[in-house]
Design an enzyme around this catalytic site. Structure first.
Site, PDB file in Angstrom:
ATOM      1  N   HIS A  72       0.896  -1.260   0.110  1.00  0.00           N
ATOM      2  CA  HIS A  72       0.129   0.045  -0.125  1.00  0.00           C
ATOM      3  C   HIS A  72       1.031   1.170  -0.018  1.00  0.00           C
ATOM      4  O   HIS A  72       1.526   1.473   0.795  1.00  0.00           O
ATOM      5  CB  HIS A  72      -0.937   0.075   1.249  1.00  0.00           C
ATOM      6  N   TYR A 200      -9.921   5.864   6.163  1.00  0.00           N
ATOM      7  CA  TYR A 200     -10.028   5.971   7.501  1.00  0.00           C
ATOM      8  C   TYR A 200     -11.156   6.930   7.437  1.00  0.00           C
ATOM      9  O   TYR A 200     -10.882   8.173   6.765  1.00  0.00           O
ATOM     10  CB  TYR A 200      -8.783   6.366   8.522  1.00  0.00           C
ATOM     11  N   PRO A 292      -5.785   1.044  18.175  1.00  0.00           N
ATOM     12  CA  PRO A 292      -5.585   0.507  16.886  1.00  0.00           C
ATOM     13  C   PRO A 292      -5.566   1.526  15.756  1.00  0.00           C
ATOM     14  O   PRO A 292      -5.044   1.126  14.431  1.00  0.00           O
ATOM     15  CB  PRO A 292      -6.562  -0.568  16.662  1.00  0.00           C
ATOM     16  N   LYS A 296      -0.373   0.644  15.094  1.00  0.00           N
ATOM     17  CA  LYS A 296       0.966   0.521  15.507  1.00  0.00           C
ATOM     18  C   LYS A 296       1.209  -0.946  16.573  1.00  0.00           C
ATOM     19  O   LYS A 296       2.372  -1.031  17.204  1.00  0.00           O
ATOM     20  CB  LYS A 296       1.295   1.713  16.388  1.00  0.00           C
ATOM     21  N   TYR A 384       3.112   6.987   9.806  1.00  0.00           N
ATOM     22  CA  TYR A 384       2.417   5.776   9.672  1.00  0.00           C
ATOM     23  C   TYR A 384       3.151   4.706   8.991  1.00  0.00           C
ATOM     24  O   TYR A 384       2.904   3.347   9.692  1.00  0.00           O
ATOM     25  CB  TYR A 384       1.270   6.082   8.493  1.00  0.00           C
TER      26      TYR A 384
HETATM   27  P1  RFL Z   1      -0.444 -10.997  22.339  1.00  0.00           P
HETATM   28  O1  RFL Z   1      -0.809 -11.006  20.713  1.00  0.00           O
HETATM   29  O2  RFL Z   1      -1.321 -10.580  23.028  1.00  0.00           O
HETATM   30  O3  RFL Z   1       0.373 -12.489  22.916  1.00  0.00           O
HETATM   31  C1  RFL Z   1       0.721 -12.528  24.104  1.00  0.00           C
HETATM   32  C2  RFL Z   1       0.485 -14.121  24.161  1.00  0.00           C
HETATM   33  O4  RFL Z   1       0.701 -14.609  25.685  1.00  0.00           O
HETATM   34  C3  RFL Z   1       0.081 -15.569  25.965  1.00  0.00           C
HETATM   35  N1  RFL Z   1      -0.241 -15.394  27.416  1.00  0.00           N
HETATM   36  C4  RFL Z   1       0.458 -16.343  28.357  1.00  0.00           C
HETATM   37  N2  RFL Z   1       1.222 -17.313  28.044  1.00  0.00           N
HETATM   38  C5  RFL Z   1       1.851 -17.859  29.241  1.00  0.00           C
HETATM   39  N3  RFL Z   1       1.550 -17.653  30.391  1.00  0.00           N
HETATM   40  C6  RFL Z   1       0.734 -16.442  30.684  1.00  0.00           C
HETATM   41  N4  RFL Z   1       0.331 -16.151  32.007  1.00  0.00           N
HETATM   42  C7  RFL Z   1       0.049 -15.775  29.669  1.00  0.00           C
HETATM   43  N5  RFL Z   1      -0.681 -14.669  29.453  1.00  0.00           N
HETATM   44  C8  RFL Z   1      -0.920 -14.423  28.215  1.00  0.00           C
HETATM   45  C9  RFL Z   1      -1.227 -15.245  25.280  1.00  0.00           C
HETATM   46  O5  RFL Z   1      -2.151 -16.461  25.150  1.00  0.00           O
HETATM   47  C10 RFL Z   1      -0.846 -14.734  23.892  1.00  0.00           C
HETATM   48  O6  RFL Z   1      -0.710 -15.716  23.142  1.00  0.00           O
HETATM   49  O7  RFL Z   1       0.882 -10.039  22.650  1.00  0.00           O
HETATM   50  P2  RFL Z   1       2.199  -9.502  21.660  1.00  0.00           P
HETATM   51  O8  RFL Z   1       2.717 -10.912  21.098  1.00  0.00           O
HETATM   52  O9  RFL Z   1       2.948  -8.421  22.471  1.00  0.00           O
HETATM   53  O10 RFL Z   1       1.747  -8.927  20.413  1.00  0.00           O
HETATM   54  C11 RFL Z   1       0.834  -7.803  20.075  1.00  0.00           C
HETATM   55  C12 RFL Z   1      -0.141  -7.783  19.165  1.00  0.00           C
HETATM   56  O11 RFL Z   1      -0.777  -8.885  19.281  1.00  0.00           O
HETATM   57  C13 RFL Z   1      -1.041  -6.608  19.428  1.00  0.00           C
HETATM   58  O12 RFL Z   1      -0.228  -5.344  19.533  1.00  0.00           O
HETATM   59  C14 RFL Z   1      -1.984  -5.985  18.175  1.00  0.00           C
HETATM   60  O13 RFL Z   1      -2.509  -7.137  17.978  1.00  0.00           O
HETATM   61  C15 RFL Z   1      -2.914  -5.312  18.831  1.00  0.00           C
HETATM   62  N6  RFL Z   1      -4.076  -5.151  17.983  1.00  0.00           N
HETATM   63  C16 RFL Z   1      -4.015  -4.506  17.014  1.00  0.00           C
HETATM   64  N7  RFL Z   1      -3.019  -3.789  16.598  1.00  0.00           N
HETATM   65  C17 RFL Z   1      -2.718  -3.275  15.346  1.00  0.00           C
HETATM   66  O14 RFL Z   1      -1.718  -2.758  14.896  1.00  0.00           O
HETATM   67  N8  RFL Z   1      -4.122  -3.255  14.260  1.00  0.00           N
HETATM   68  C18 RFL Z   1      -5.122  -3.819  14.742  1.00  0.00           C
HETATM   69  O15 RFL Z   1      -5.987  -3.782  14.041  1.00  0.00           O
HETATM   70  C19 RFL Z   1      -5.174  -4.529  16.043  1.00  0.00           C
HETATM   71  N9  RFL Z   1      -6.427  -5.040  16.591  1.00  0.00           N
HETATM   72  C20 RFL Z   1      -5.209  -5.902  18.614  1.00  0.00           C
HETATM   73  C21 RFL Z   1      -6.245  -5.790  17.904  1.00  0.00           C
HETATM   74  C22 RFL Z   1      -5.466  -6.445  19.971  1.00  0.00           C
HETATM   75  C23 RFL Z   1      -6.448  -6.721  20.274  1.00  0.00           C
HETATM   76  N10 RFL Z   1      -6.598  -7.420  21.805  1.00  0.00           N
HETATM   77  C24 RFL Z   1      -5.249  -7.441  22.386  1.00  0.00           C
HETATM   78  C25 RFL Z   1      -7.730  -7.636  22.518  1.00  0.00           C
HETATM   79  C26 RFL Z   1      -7.552  -6.235  18.100  1.00  0.00           C
HETATM   80  C27 RFL Z   1      -7.734  -6.911  19.573  1.00  0.00           C
HETATM   81  C28 RFL Z   1      -9.115  -7.634  19.801  1.00  0.00           C
HETATM   82  C1  PHB Z   2      -6.786  -4.159   9.972  1.00  0.00           C
HETATM   83  O1  PHB Z   2      -6.576  -4.446   9.026  1.00  0.00           O
HETATM   84  O2  PHB Z   2      -7.095  -4.825  11.002  1.00  0.00           O
HETATM   85  C2  PHB Z   2      -6.474  -2.541  10.540  1.00  0.00           C
HETATM   86  C3  PHB Z   2      -5.910  -1.816   9.555  1.00  0.00           C
HETATM   87  C4  PHB Z   2      -5.349  -0.558   9.998  1.00  0.00           C
HETATM   88  C5  PHB Z   2      -5.724  -0.027  11.567  1.00  0.00           C
HETATM   89  C6  PHB Z   2      -6.335  -0.895  12.288  1.00  0.00           C
HETATM   90  C7  PHB Z   2      -6.623  -2.300  12.009  1.00  0.00           C
HETATM   91  O3  PHB Z   2      -5.296   0.904  11.918  1.00  0.00           O
END
Ligand code: RFL
Ligand code: PHB
Length: 389
Positions: A72, A200, A292, A296, A384
């Site tokens: 993109h 957005y 989100p 980031k 970004y």
């Molecule tokens: P994660 O992905 O939460 O992984 C942590 C892992 O640790 C495990 N865990 C344990 N394991 C052993 N013992 C324990 N006591 C434990 N407690 C937890 C969990 O099962 C899990 O597998 O953290 P990590 O690796 O730091 O990665 C970070 C990313 O996942 C996160 O920053 C992003 O996904 C945030 N996020 C989003 N970021 C974006 O950039 N764009 C998005 O659209 C976006 N959507 C989201 C999201 C985070 C969400 N969360 C946390 C609820 C949507 C959601 C719903």
């Molecule tokens: C997504 O594709 O899930 C997504 C993309 C951009 C964002 C947040 C989520 O800022």
């Protein structure tokens, strides 16, 4: 059992760290509370910065990302029926790549398995001990059996609700938090994306985002109430609401279909300081959360992995502790800038319950400034696509 680095959490931070350590000859064990399938069922981030892509290359697992990821060069911003483009590639020379966190995590699991990397799934009662001494260890249980893992260092990659952050005594940490008074309702549908770049949208009915995973898999979000529930939204309700929140030209092109996932995520900004306590290092969501809007979350997790990897390599390869001692300072310097960008972008695009007419005018003025000012667009593009490590 003994390893050099005990990694708590088998999400993207823990797996990426483990794979990179392996590439550089450093041994680790990953302890994950859930199963591989459960971790891969979580639909999360989708936009990869260049820093994360470079780490995937260093980890030797960039082939599928390079093949299937969608380049993109820009993204659309809209308010009302106004729509304008931020040219990421034009302003920074760098695109972002859309490649789902699920796919990236799958590639990491495959690579760890191919290298016979040790991952313990379904672990319970993880406890981190003596992190402030020279010989830390981790205790946990699998199928009711207690185990002990001795190590040189512990990487706390266990997300926002994990045990690692809470293992640092309260007196030794400071937490900064902002909880936003709304969430995002997201759906995944096997339909063609409405636009080849993300849209957005700031609308009087609340924020909306049109994103994607591939040419036949779309990801859409609408701002919703915090007390809302996905069951309150039929697919038809969702599509109707999305159409009302995006410019008419996009609404006319929207292809709808059944959702294959529907969930609500609350929005939060959070940072804990410091990110290191003795031989325990926090990485990713364990240390910080961004709303989100700026995409980031995953990318800041990756920059932590970069700083920690470098610190650990310096320790093992050069017997120099400087990198691990300065891990927290280096990681936080970049984190706070990503926090600022995500907070600012969130404030510009959402409806807040207590917003006054003046506040609304300020939002529109900010969007109009962005639309008409090259320098503002460049600043947005730089943030970004990702600030340098
Ligand atoms: P994660 O992905 O939460 O992984 C942590 C892992 O640790 C495990 N865990 C344990 N394991 C052993 N013992 C324990 N006591 C434990 N407690 C937890 C969990 O099962 C899990 O597998 O953290 P990590 O690796 O730091 O990665 C970070 C990313 O996942 C996160 O920053 C992003 O996904 C945030 N996020 C989003 N970021 C974006 O950039 N764009 C998005 O659209 C976006 N959507 C989201 C999201 C985070 C969400 N969360 C946390 C609820 C949507 C959601 C719903
Ligand atoms: C997504 O594709 O899930 C997504 C993309 C951009 C964002 C947040 C989520 O800022």
């Amino acid at each position: 059992m003994r390893t050099q680095v005990a990694i708590i959490g088998g999400g993207p931070s823990g797996l990426l760290l483990s794979q990179l350590l392996h590439v550089h000859g450093i041994d680790s064990v990953v302890l994950e509370r859930k199963t591989r399938d459960y971790v891969l069922s979580r639909i999360r981030a989708g936009v990869l910065e260049v820093g994360l892509r470079t780490l995937m290359e260093e980890a030797g697992i960039s082939d599928r990302m390079n093949r299937e990821g969608i380049r993109h060069d820009g993204a659309m911003m809209s308010h009302g029926d106004e729509m304008f483009r931020i040219d990421f590639a034009g302003h920074t020379g760098t695109p972002v790549i859309v490649y789902g966190q699920t796919e990236l995590t799958r590639d990491l699991y495959d690579a760890r398995e191919a290298a016979d990397g040790m991952i313990e799934f379904n672990v319970e009662d993880v406890g981190i001990h003596d992190a402030d001494r020279d010989a830390p260890y981790v205790t946990y249980a699998v199928s009711g059996q207690s185990r002990r893992l001795d190590c040189d260092f512990v990487a706390g990659c266990d997300g926002f609700h994990g045990v690692s952050r809470r293992s640092i005594p309260e007196a030794a940490r400071r937490e900064y938090e902002k909880v936003y008074p709304f969430g995002w309702l997201g759906i995944l549908s096997e339909t063609a994306p409405v636009n080849h770049e993300l849209i957005y949208s700031n609308s009087p009915r609340g924020f909306a985002l049109c994103s994607m995973r591939n040419e036949n898999l779309s990801r859409y979000y609408v701002q919703c109430r915090l007390d809302d529930h996905p069951d309150n939204w039929s697919d038809q309700d969702f599509w109707d609401e999305l159409r009302r929140r995006i410019p008419q030209s996009a609404a006319d092109d929207l292809v709808t279909g059944p959702s294959i996932e529907k969930s609500i995520a609350p929005l939060r900004s959070f940072v804990t300081e410091p990110m290191r306590w003795g031989r325990l290092f926090l990485c990713g969501d364990a240390a910080h959360i961004v709303p989100p809007t700026g995409a980031k979350g995953l990318n800041t997790a990756a920059s932590d992995v970069h700083y920690l990897l470098n610190g650990l390599r310096q320790y093992y390869e050069e017997q120099d502790s400087e990198g691990i001692e300065r891990y927290s300072e280096r990681a936080l310097a970049r984190i706070w800038k990503a926090e600022r960008f995500s907070w600012n972008f969130t404030a510009m695009m959402h409806r807040f319950p207590d917003q006054t007419p003046f506040d609304l005018k300020m939002q529109i003025a900010e969007l109009e400034f962005l639309r008409s000012n090259e320098a503002a667009q460049k600043a947005m593009a730089e943030n970004y696509v990702g600030l340098p490590y």
